[in-house]
Design a protein around this motif. Structure first.
Motif, PDB file in Angstrom:
ATOM      1  N   VAL A  57      28.096  71.393  63.095  1.00 18.71           N
ATOM      2  CA  VAL A  57      29.065  72.079  63.958  1.00 18.71           C
ATOM      3  C   VAL A  57      30.276  72.526  63.142  1.00 18.71           C
ATOM      4  CG1 VAL A  57      30.631  71.785  65.927  1.00 18.71           C
ATOM      5  CG2 VAL A  57      28.319  70.858  66.024  1.00 18.71           C
ATOM      6  N   GLU A  58      30.650  71.738  62.138  1.00 21.81           N
ATOM      7  CA  GLU A  58      31.803  72.098  61.304  1.00 21.81           C
ATOM      8  C   GLU A  58      31.565  73.437  60.606  1.00 21.81           C
ATOM      9  OE1 GLU A  58      32.781  68.999  58.610  1.00 21.81           O
ATOM     10  OE2 GLU A  58      33.664  67.718  60.150  1.00 21.81           O
ATOM     11  N   SER A  59      30.380  73.597  60.038  1.00 22.43           N
ATOM     12  CA  SER A  59      30.060  74.856  59.359  1.00 22.43           C
ATOM     13  C   SER A  59      30.075  76.021  60.342  1.00 22.43           C
ATOM     14  CB  SER A  59      28.680  74.755  58.689  1.00 22.43           C
ATOM     15  OG  SER A  59      28.663  73.716  57.740  1.00 22.43           O
ATOM     16  N   ILE A  60      29.560  75.776  61.534  1.00 28.29           N
ATOM     17  CA  ILE A  60      29.533  76.829  62.552  1.00 28.29           C
ATOM     18  C   ILE A  60      30.947  77.216  62.971  1.00 28.29           C
ATOM     19  CG2 ILE A  60      28.810  77.367  64.917  1.00 28.29           C
ATOM     20  CD1 ILE A  60      26.392  75.554  64.451  1.00 28.29           C
ATOM     21  N   LEU A  61      31.822  76.213  63.136  1.00 25.34           N
ATOM     22  CA  LEU A  61      33.202  76.495  63.555  1.00 25.34           C
ATOM     23  C   LEU A  61      33.968  77.261  62.481  1.00 25.34           C
ATOM     24  CD1 LEU A  61      34.201  73.173  65.361  1.00 25.34           C
ATOM     25  CD2 LEU A  61      33.753  75.402  66.390  1.00 25.34           C
ATOM     26  N   ILE A  62      33.763  76.878  61.220  1.00 23.14           N
ATOM     27  CA  ILE A  62      34.417  77.597  60.126  1.00 23.14           C
ATOM     28  C   ILE A  62      34.000  79.058  60.141  1.00 23.14           C
ATOM     29  CG2 ILE A  62      34.498  77.841  57.604  1.00 23.14           C
ATOM     30  CD1 ILE A  62      34.348  74.780  57.438  1.00 23.14           C
ATOM     31  N   THR A  63      32.700  79.277  60.293  1.00 21.41           N
ATOM     32  CA  THR A  63      32.179  80.645  60.342  1.00 21.41           C
ATOM     33  C   THR A  63      32.709  81.393  61.551  1.00 21.41           C
ATOM     34  OG1 THR A  63      30.147  79.880  59.256  1.00 21.41           O
ATOM     35  CG2 THR A  63      30.072  82.021  60.360  1.00 21.41           C
TER      36      THR A  63
END
Length: 315
Positions: A139-145
């Motif tokens: 989810v962290e990677s998705i939020l950054i993107t």
């Protein structure tokens, strides 16, 4: 005669085994929540089994950071690899030259182990790969993107509003388009690299492409607001620029922490910075649409004012 035959046979055996042989391990994957890293180096055809005749070197991407000379004996480490040590010094004469490192001192990449026994030598390479720990969420990677994509979308939207409703010089408009294009292309490439698993040099570079070029969107916000309000820049507009700068700074700090720790463990800091970054982009877009449009509705265009004035002067 038999002595000569034995000498020839011994020479043949020795010549055939002049190259040290290793248990080939192409790569190892380390979980990002591990504290230590073990780099394997196992020689399986030592003959003398005497530490005095052993010389070991470890290199990272061609740069030596650890060496051992059994003849002296002497052990050397690079300053940034102070935790490096043999896993089992007592088993070094048996060919176990594996190295133990603190994870913070062991970046992902290709490590080479060079071992010399008297006049025989050999080399093996192992790639260290970090994989996402079970405690970290994609989810962290998705939020950054997501936050970076929103920030870019809001920028292009604001540029479209300003260019269509306010007077912007051609050169300035082209500069703003080029600036936005640089950020967009860099982020697109960064997303492709960053969204892969683990936190390898490739994913670090991807996150860098997402974060670092985004600094361009800070001065461009100021330029867009100046195009709307000219020299009378409201305090709220100044606050928007300052807060966006702080958001970017937080994201950069988070990126630096991730790189220094070789994990995404500080991804929440990057997310916080980009969330502020995207929120300010949205707020400035709404501000330009509402406040900026009301200014154009209540104030006649410059050309409409200038044309009657020029006609009066001509008469």
């Amino acid at each position: 005669m038999w002595v000569l035959a034995a000498w020839v046979l011994l020479g043949t055996v020795t010549a055939g085994s002049a190259q040290l042989q290793f248990n080939a391990i192409k790569s190892i994957e380390i979980n990002t929540n591990e504290k230590n890293v073990i780099l394997p180096c196992l020689v399986n055809n030592l003959q003398l089994n005497n530490i005095t005749f052993l010389f070991v070197k470890w290199k990272l991407r061609g740069q030596e950071f650890f060496s051992f000379d059994g003849y002296k004996p002497e052990l050397r480490r690079a300053a940034n690899f102070s935790s490096a040590k043999f896993v089992s010094p007592a088993e070094l004469p048996k060919g176990i030259a594996s190295l133990s490192l603190d994870r913070k001192e062991a970046p992902a990449g290709n490590y080479t182990c060079e071992v010399t026994e008297s006049n025989r030598e050999g080399i093996t390479t192992v790639e260290l790969i970090y994989v996402r720990s079970s405690s970290s969420s994609p989810v962290e990677s998705i939020l950054i993107t997501l936050f970076m994509i929103l920030a870019i979308i809001f920028y292009w939207s604001q540029l479209g509003v300003v260019a269509s409703k306010f007077e912007v010089k051609y050169k300035k408009k082209v500069s703003l388009i080029v600036a936005g294009g640089i950020v967009t292309v860099a982020a697109a490439v960064g997303f492709i690299l960053f969204l892969s698993d683990g936190f390898t040099p490739k994913t670090q570079a991807g996150l860098g492409l997402v974060i670092i070029p985004a600094v361009i969107l800070v001065p461009t916000l100021y330029i867009l607001l100046r195009a709307v309000f000219e020299n009378n820049l409201p305090h709220f507009a100044i606050v928007l620029v300052v807060v966006k700068s702080l958001g970017y700074l937080i994201a950069v700090v988070g990126f630096a922490l991730c790189v220094s720790a070789y994990t995404r463990s500080h991804g929440s800091v990057v997310i916080a910075g980009l969330a502020v970054f995207a929120f300010v982009a949205l707020a400035s877009l709404i501000y330009v649409i509402i406040i900026g449009s009301s200014m154009t509705d209540h104030q006649p265009p410059r050309k409409a004012v200038e044309e009657p004035l020029n006609a009066h002067i001509a008469t």
